[in-house]
Enzyme design. Structure first.
Site, mmCIF file in Angstrom:
data_model
loop_
_atom_site.group_PDB
_atom_site.id
_atom_site.type_symbol
_atom_site.label_atom_id
_atom_site.label_comp_id
_atom_site.label_asym_id
_atom_site.label_seq_id
_atom_site.Cartn_x
_atom_site.Cartn_y
_atom_site.Cartn_z
ATOM 1 N N CYS A 108 0.834 -1.207 0.000
ATOM 2 C CA CYS A 108 0.000 0.000 0.000
ATOM 3 C C CYS A 108 0.869 1.258 0.000
ATOM 4 C CB CYS A 108 -0.994 -0.041 1.151
ATOM 5 S SG CYS A 108 -2.304 1.190 0.942
ATOM 6 N N HIS A 211 -3.761 -4.855 0.463
ATOM 7 C CA HIS A 211 -3.255 -5.212 1.799
ATOM 8 C C HIS A 211 -3.276 -6.724 2.018
ATOM 9 C CE1 HIS A 211 -2.636 -1.361 3.951
ATOM 10 N NE2 HIS A 211 -3.529 -0.896 3.091
ATOM 11 N N GLU A 213 -1.613 -8.384 3.995
ATOM 12 C CA GLU A 213 -1.387 -8.761 5.407
ATOM 13 C C GLU A 213 -2.694 -9.010 6.145
ATOM 14 O OE1 GLU A 213 -1.270 -5.721 4.375
ATOM 15 O OE2 GLU A 213 -2.164 -4.401 5.890
#
Ligand code: MN
Length: 234
Positions: A108, A211, A213
């Site tokens: 990001c 994202h 994660e």
């Protein structure tokens, strides 16, 4: 070989006097076999050199906006919060890692930092500067894959993800405008917004606008991005 040590950049709250990193970056690196090491924004060039020398790879994490002066622009009225110390640290670290030939993954804001560090530019606010764009700051839960991306066939990104079309989450209001020299845009949303960049060959350098994660626990493609970073160290 010993497990690679992956430096993860942290956000900085000057008012509260703390540094922080969302836990799922740490988990993403650990599930991939790496050992995470959190890096505060340091200002001393010697400290940057020591950090870059010790870690095997760098993960530039998500966060706030990038200071527009770094790509030669005045602040747009929709520019959000930025942290000049973090910008300087991450740009300095990215350049050192590239010089040392060590792998870097940007997530990001991290993708945006890679692009600015290598002399690219950003939209400071996509919704106002590109009003025809899709919704890139989703209201849906963070891990929900809200829009599609198309990956360039044969790119490092499509090899890692094992696909040329993918659903990703989207939690950004800035985006790449001009791609930096030496980088290729290898993932695009359907409105043309750049969602992934990479350098071909060495060093291993990759950024994604989404994202992974917050997705890796439920999504193999997202988990594989962290594994690719760790594997690039071996
Ligand atoms: Mn997006």
């Amino acid at each position: 070989m010993a497990r690679p040590c992956i430096g993860i950049t942290t956000a900085h709250n000057a008012e509260q006097g703390n540094y922080y990193c969302r836990h799922n970056y740490i988990g993403g690196i650990r599930q991939a076999g790496g050992v995470p090491l959190l890096l505060p924004p340091l200002a001393d060039q010697d400290e940057l050199l020591i950090c870059a020398g010790r870690i095997d790879a760098l993960l530039l994490s998500g966060g706030g906006d990038v200071c527009p002066a770094l790509f030669g622009e005045q602040p747009h009225w929709k520019l959000g919060k930025f942290d000049p110390e973090r910008d300087d640290f991450e740009i300095g670290m990215l350049r050192l890692m590239v010089d040392l030939g060590k792998p870097v993954l940007g997530i990001c804001r991290g993708l945006q930092v890679i692009n600015v560090a290598l002399d690219g530019t950003l939209y400071q606010d996509l919704a106002s500067q590109q009003p025809q764009s899709l919704q890139h700051m989703q209201d849906a839960p963070r891990r929900y894959p809200a829009h599609s991306v198309t990956l360039c066939q044969g790119s490092r990104l499509s090899d890692i993800l094992g696909a040329t079309r993918l659903q990703v989450n989207s939690l950004h209001h800035q985006a790449i405008k001009d791609v930096a020299p030496g980088l290729q845009a290898t993932a695009l949303a359907d409105d043309g917004v750049i969602e992934g960049v990479e350098a071909s060959g060495q060093p291993w350098l990759l950024g994604v606008q989404w994202h992974p994660e917050v997705m890796w626990e439920h999504d193999q493609a997202a988990a594989s991005l962290f594994r690719a970073l760790v594997s690039a160290c071996l």
